[in-house]
Design an enzyme around this catalytic site. Sequence first.
Site, PDB file in Angstrom:
ATOM      1  N   CYS A  12       0.854  -1.170   0.000  1.00 43.12           N
ATOM      2  CA  CYS A  12       0.000   0.000   0.000  1.00 43.12           C
ATOM      3  C   CYS A  12       0.895   1.226   0.000  1.00 43.12           C
ATOM      4  CB  CYS A  12      -0.857   0.040   1.262  1.00 43.12           C
ATOM      5  SG  CYS A  12      -2.030  -1.307   1.374  1.00 43.12           S
ATOM      6  N   GLY A  38      -0.573   0.177  -5.068  1.00 46.17           N
ATOM      7  CA  GLY A  38      -1.908  -0.355  -4.812  1.00 46.17           C
ATOM      8  C   GLY A  38      -2.913   0.228  -5.773  1.00 46.17           C
ATOM      9  N   ASN A 112       0.531   1.340   5.906  1.00 46.17           N
ATOM     10  CA  ASN A 112       1.215   0.525   4.920  1.00 46.17           C
ATOM     11  C   ASN A 112       1.964  -0.554   5.689  1.00 46.17           C
ATOM     12  OD1 ASN A 112       4.250   0.981   2.977  1.00 46.17           O
ATOM     13  ND2 ASN A 112       2.660  -0.529   2.725  1.00 46.17           N
ATOM     14  N   GLY A 113       1.710  -1.808   5.360  1.00 48.61           N
ATOM     15  CA  GLY A 113       2.373  -2.899   6.062  1.00 48.61           C
ATOM     16  C   GLY A 113       1.367  -3.938   6.494  1.00 48.61           C
ATOM     17  N   TYR A 252      12.055  -4.847  -6.369  1.00 46.47           N
ATOM     18  CA  TYR A 252      10.865  -4.909  -7.207  1.00 46.47           C
ATOM     19  C   TYR A 252       9.830  -3.801  -6.996  1.00 46.47           C
ATOM     20  CZ  TYR A 252       6.447  -6.704  -9.029  1.00 46.47           C
ATOM     21  OH  TYR A 252       5.267  -6.821  -9.685  1.00 46.47           O
ATOM     22  N   ASP A 356      13.581  -9.829 -12.075  1.00 44.42           N
ATOM     23  CA  ASP A 356      13.941  -9.440 -10.708  1.00 44.42           C
ATOM     24  C   ASP A 356      13.686 -10.542  -9.685  1.00 44.42           C
ATOM     25  OD1 ASP A 356      11.056  -8.993  -9.888  1.00 44.42           O
ATOM     26  OD2 ASP A 356      11.278  -7.567 -11.527  1.00 44.42           O
ATOM     27  N   CYS A 447      15.666  -6.668   5.691  1.00 51.38           N
ATOM     28  CA  CYS A 447      14.909  -7.905   5.863  1.00 51.38           C
ATOM     29  C   CYS A 447      15.230  -8.857   4.715  1.00 51.38           C
ATOM     30  CB  CYS A 447      13.411  -7.625   5.904  1.00 51.38           C
ATOM     31  SG  CYS A 447      12.440  -9.139   6.085  1.00 51.38           S
ATOM     32  N   CYS A 450      12.168 -13.545   3.196  1.00 51.66           N
ATOM     33  CA  CYS A 450      11.583 -14.394   2.140  1.00 51.66           C
ATOM     34  C   CYS A 450      12.650 -15.207   1.412  1.00 51.66           C
ATOM     35  CB  CYS A 450      10.702 -13.595   1.189  1.00 51.66           C
ATOM     36  SG  CYS A 450      11.430 -12.119   0.547  1.00 51.66           S
TER      37      CYS A 450
HETATM   38  S1  SF4 Z   1       9.864 -11.053   3.913  1.00 53.28           S
HETATM   39 FE1  SF4 Z   1      10.680 -10.356   1.920  1.00 53.28          FE
HETATM   40  S2  SF4 Z   1       9.022  -9.166   1.007  1.00 53.28           S
HETATM   41 FE2  SF4 Z   1       8.568  -9.386   3.207  1.00 53.28          FE
HETATM   42  S3  SF4 Z   1       9.418  -7.568   4.199  1.00 53.28           S
HETATM   43 FE3  SF4 Z   1      10.997  -9.161   4.292  1.00 53.28          FE
HETATM   44  S4  SF4 Z   1      12.227  -8.832   2.422  1.00 53.28           S
HETATM   45 FE4  SF4 Z   1      10.309  -7.738   2.149  1.00 53.28          FE
END
Ligand code: SF4
Length: 473
Positions: A12, A38, A112-113, A252, A356, A447, A450
Amino acid sequence: MLGEIKGLNEECGVFAVWNHKDAAQITYYGLHSLQHRGQEGAGIVVSDGDKLSIHKGLGLVTEAIKEGDLERLQGHASVGHVRYATAGGGGLVNCQPLLFQSQTGGLAVAHNGNLVNANGLKHQLEGQGSIFQSTSDTEVLAHLVKRSVYPRLEDKVTNALSMIKGAYAFAVMTENKLMVALDPNGLRPLSIGKIGEGYVISSETCAFDVVGAEYLREVQPGELITFDADGMHSEIFSSSSARSICSMEYIYFARPDSNVDEINVHSARKNLGRQLAQELPVEADVVTGVPDSSISAAIGYAEEAGIPYELGLIKNRYVGRTFIQPSQELREQGVKMKLSAVRGIVEGKRVVMVDDSIVRGTTSRRIVKLLKDAGAKEVHVRISSPPITHPCFYGIDTSTKSELIASSHSVEEMREMMGADSLSFLSVDGMLKGIGRKQESSSCGQCLACFTGNYPTEIYPDTLHPHDKVLNS
Ligand code: SF4
């Protein structure tokens, strides 16, 4: 959006204005430049100092908000939102900002989140008598604020923020205050700009250029910033703040002309492409990128490898959401809506196709086929991120673990499924190097959940999809 067919969907966008006579108009243009985050709905709440007024609608910003709607939204402060439904489902009722009116005044909330403990908190709040008007997890914050016993609004908000977990960039507004806050891990981006005597706050800095604002600084992880008659004030509400900004923003999501936490997205993507060429070279005649988000990485790959970059794939920009999609039968006959391969460029060539990311793998398979049908002699797929093996719980819809092709297939199996001559992914180290954040400081973390399964927050059982509960148990 290509993301919709890829299974990797935007989250978002939040945009807010403090102290400008054209707050609603500026928000409209700001939201328009955040449209890629979004497309399901958009809304604006404006304050004239006495009351809050709202307009929201479904669809793109231009569909949801018309000129007449903006004329009604008079005031000096506003909060706007573009929505992609990652949690809570769609429909106008879940479009944001959410506006709550009570005897003590109004409260608008945009987010957002994604909160990872929203379900548990919601059960608790309902048990204590709260009635929810939407199914969006954002509403939890509003209820926590309203129920807080503290007299000062800032304390009510920090008290509420201390109870929620997950990823959030919040904008909260009353008749005479605007507040913005970022979660202690700073998972989502949120920047502040200056416009005349006022301020703008945006999920992405690309919106500042559009509205003529000047970049001021980032909202820091665990920081609450209040704008009121005395100007801008900051307070830190979490002492355990360590940045873990979402890697996918660079790879991305964000627009190439945005700076995410002060790193330009186009440059980061180009560097990812360079890293990819260093780690995974291949003999080829042309390099092409999957439009739009992979173009920067493809240019970087081509420059580093010394192979010409060409527009081997073209995206049709005018496929609207309401366009009648071809049936399965017509698709099989070759009716292609979103992407075309340029025969004159790829015919008889060894092509490096830079993308990507791979989520379900179905899009990559289709693109390899497009290139081969257009006469490409070889197609070498190079992915400018590591394999996505784990779902995201922080507002990016990467599907469930069972739908992520890399969670259950080897690279060779994926290559075979997509019919490519070779397939390689960038390493995690290469990705960190390419994006270029200084990893040694706790304010510069990223982060990687994923790609690695190491989530920066606790993950609560009720956040998991039933499939993932099985896989994680
Ligand atoms: S898990 Fe992946 S998509 Fe989600 S916040 Fe972390 S880096 Fe971003």
